[in-house]
Design a protein around this motif. Sequence first.
Motif: not given
Length: 212
Positions: A4-30
Motif C-alpha cells: 500500500r502506497i499513499v500519495i499526498a499531493d493537492d495537484h491531481p496531475l502530480f498525483r497521476g504522475a507519481l502513481a504511474h511511477a509507483v506502478a513501475r516500482v511497486w507492481p500491483g501496489a494499492a
Amino acid sequence: MQPRIVIADDHPLFRGALAHAVARVWPGAAVFEASSAAEARAALQAGGAECLLLDLHMADSSGLSVLMDLRQDYPALPIVIVSASEEPRVAAAAAQLGAAGFIPKSASLDAIREGLAAVQGGDAWFAEGHAGEDDDLARIASLTPAQRRILAGIRQGLLNKQIAYELSISEATVKAHITAILRKLGVGSRTQAVLVAAKLDVDQPVAEPAQA
C-alpha cells in the motif's frame, strides 16, 4: 501481501504522475491518493502503508512541520518528499528531519522511479551536494508535539491566553511550555523562537508536472 502506497499531493496531475511511477516500482501496489495532510493521515491510520509520498504544500499544511508530525506518529514509515522547491537547504532539512528521500517535482519520471526504487530497497535518495545538518533544526526536532503546537501559536502572533484557549489548556501550562521551548531552542525571547522556527518554512515555487 499487496503493498500500500499513499500519495499526498493537492495537484491531481502530480498525483497521476507519481502513481504511474509507483506502478513501475511497486507492481500491483494499492495506491491511495490524498489531497490533504488530513486525508493522508486517514489513509495511514488504516495501516499497512509501505511508503508515503508527501508534498510539503497542501491546503491544510505548509512547510516541514507536517514531515516532523508524521515522523513522530509513524517513525518506521519511509516518507519521500516530493516538492516543487529545489533549494538544497530544503532537501537537507528534510533529510535531517527523517525523510527517506527528496524528489523535485521537476524531475523526469525516470528520475522519480530511480528515487522510489532506492527507497524501496532501503536506501535514502537525495540529490548530491545538499547542505549539511542545521543545529536549529535539531533543536526544533527535540520539541514535543505539545511544544510544537504552542510554537505554532507563537508564530501566529497569539497571546498566551489565546493559545491556552485554542489548545484547551491552562495559561500556566502554556507559560511552562514556552519556558521549555525557549530553553530547547537556545533563545531568550518569543521573537527569536519565531526566527528559528522559520527554518521549517518552504517557499512554494510554480512547478510543471513531471515529464517522461
